[in-house]
Scaffold this motif. Structure first.
Motif, short mmCIF file in Angstrom:
data_model
loop_
_atom_site.label_atom_id
_atom_site.label_comp_id
_atom_site.label_asym_id
_atom_site.label_seq_id
_atom_site.Cartn_x
_atom_site.Cartn_y
_atom_site.Cartn_z
N ASP A 160 0.93 -0.99 0.17
CA ASP A 160 -0.01 -0.09 -0.70
C ASP A 160 0.65 1.48 0.10
O ASP A 160 1.41 1.46 0.86
CB ASP A 160 -0.54 0.06 0.83
CG ASP A 160 -2.19 1.38 1.33
OD1 ASP A 160 -1.91 1.70 -0.10
OD2 ASP A 160 -2.79 1.42 1.93
N ARG A 162 0.10 4.21 -0.46
CA ARG A 162 -0.40 5.08 0.14
C ARG A 162 0.67 5.12 2.47
O ARG A 162 0.49 6.38 2.65
CB ARG A 162 -1.17 5.63 0.65
CG ARG A 162 -2.23 6.12 -0.91
CD ARG A 162 -1.90 7.59 -0.80
NE ARG A 162 -2.84 8.16 -1.86
CZ ARG A 162 -3.14 9.34 -2.33
NH1 ARG A 162 -3.19 9.95 -1.58
NH2 ARG A 162 -3.64 9.71 -3.64
N GLN A 163 0.73 4.08 2.56
CA GLN A 163 0.78 3.91 3.59
C GLN A 163 2.42 3.77 3.48
O GLN A 163 3.11 4.12 4.78
CB GLN A 163 0.51 2.38 4.44
CG GLN A 163 -0.94 2.98 4.42
CD GLN A 163 -1.47 1.91 4.89
OE1 GLN A 163 -0.92 1.14 6.80
NE2 GLN A 163 -2.57 0.85 5.22
N ASP A 300 0.78 7.88 -6.22
CA ASP A 300 0.41 6.55 -5.56
C ASP A 300 1.42 6.72 -4.04
O ASP A 300 0.90 6.55 -3.15
CB ASP A 300 1.26 4.95 -6.25
CG ASP A 300 0.63 5.19 -7.59
OD1 ASP A 300 -1.01 5.22 -7.44
OD2 ASP A 300 1.03 3.79 -7.64
#
Length: 319
Positions: A160, A162-163, A300
């Motif tokens: 992920d 975004r994390q 992203d």
């Protein structure tokens, strides 16, 4: 949201102001450069050494290199400038300049302290995939090549993005201190900056960013590790926007001759640059994909507005 001031990509104007920094007077052997006289200049301080090496090699190859106001500026730029334009949703090199040649790049490495719990890239990748928010990464300033590389790695792993937690530092010295202090789990940076500490055993390399293993480095490539990434912090030369005809042909001739010359190869060896020659239309086509890749990674990572579709005439749908 704009994260930084726009880096001016009016390269012809920038080059004219920087022409005195090229360090080369009006020189060149007779019979070469008759279709144009060129001033090789850096877009910024980070490319001064590249511009100097290129100007020296061009002169040795017999091309006309000059500081004269009437010389055509040939500007040395690279991935950091492209990334800055992407962050600011600004015009690209394809919009503001004439792509001439990709020259060389700095291979990057993913490093950890010698005592890190990660024995290899597979263990690091497993944690980044499972717990990206708990795997603090580091490198140069946010939005620059080191950050971009970790974004590509996260994409390649299927994490992920975004994390992803990334901390940018001014230099590899501060990054090394953060690693040894346990503030970050892993770092990315130019191999040349880390080679000494790797040799002394302070840090281990988990992977190299290029498509193949590197002599003297006991680590796999990212491709070998299952991450479809081939990456280098590249530099290139561009001419003024709208450069055509004999002037462009002469500039391309110079770039091709210099990239294969002994002085340029020696400069690359001495500085730790990897030769990545690509010229003319082939370079322009590659540059379009690189612009798309960079914008995609920044989206992203949450560094640019995912709803923004403004990317200039050079954008290609689907890249």
């Amino acid at each position: 949201m704009r994260r930084r001031q726009v880096i001016a990509l009016g390269l012809a104007l920038a080059a004219s102001g920087l022409a005195g920094a090229a360090g080369c007077g009006a020189r060149g052997a007779p019979g070469r450069g008759v279709r144009g006289r060129f001033a090789i200049v850096p877009q910024g301080d980070r490319w001064t050494r590249v511009a100097g090496a290129l100007a020296t090699a061009a002169w040795d190859a017999g091309f006309a290199v000059s500081r004269h106001d009437q010389a055509t500026p040939i500007t040395v730029t690279g991935l950091p400038a492209l990334a800055a334009a992407a962050l600011d949703d600004g015009p690209t090199l394809l919009d503001t300049a004439t792509p001439l040649a990709r020259l060389a790049g700095e291979i990057e490495v993913v490093v950890v302290p010698a005592a890190s719990k990660f024995r290899d890239f597979e263990e690091f990748g497993t944690q980044l995939l499972a717990r990206p928010g708990e795997t603090v990464l580091a490198g140069g300033p946010r939005g620059e090549p080191d950050h971009l590389l970790f974004g590509l790695v996260a994409q390649g792993l299927g994490a992920d993005t975004r994390q992803v937690v990334y901390t940018g530092y001014p230099s590899s010295v501060e990054v090394a201190a953060a690693l040894l202090g346990g503030k970050v789990a892993a770092a990315a940076g130019a191999l040349a900056d880390w080679r000494h500490d790797i040799r002394t055993g302070r840090f281990r390399v988990l992977a190299v960013s290029c498509a193949h293993r590197v002599d003297g480095i006991d680590a796999p490539s990212l491709l070998e590790s299952g991450v479809r990434v081939d990456f280098a912090a590249w530099c290139a030369v561009v001419g003024p926007h709208g450069m055509t005809g004999d002037t462009r042909d002469a500039a391309l001739e110079m770039c091709e001759a210099v990239s294969g010359s002994a002085p340029w190869r020696e400069a690359c060896r001495r500085r730790g640059w990897s030769a990545l020659p690509l010229f003319g239309d082939d370079f322009a086509a590659w540059l379009a994909t690189e612009i798309g890749r960079t914008r995609g990674v920044f989206r992203d990572l949450g560094l640019v507005d995912t709803n923004s579709t403004t990317c200039g005439p050079s954008c290609v749908s689907g890249h």
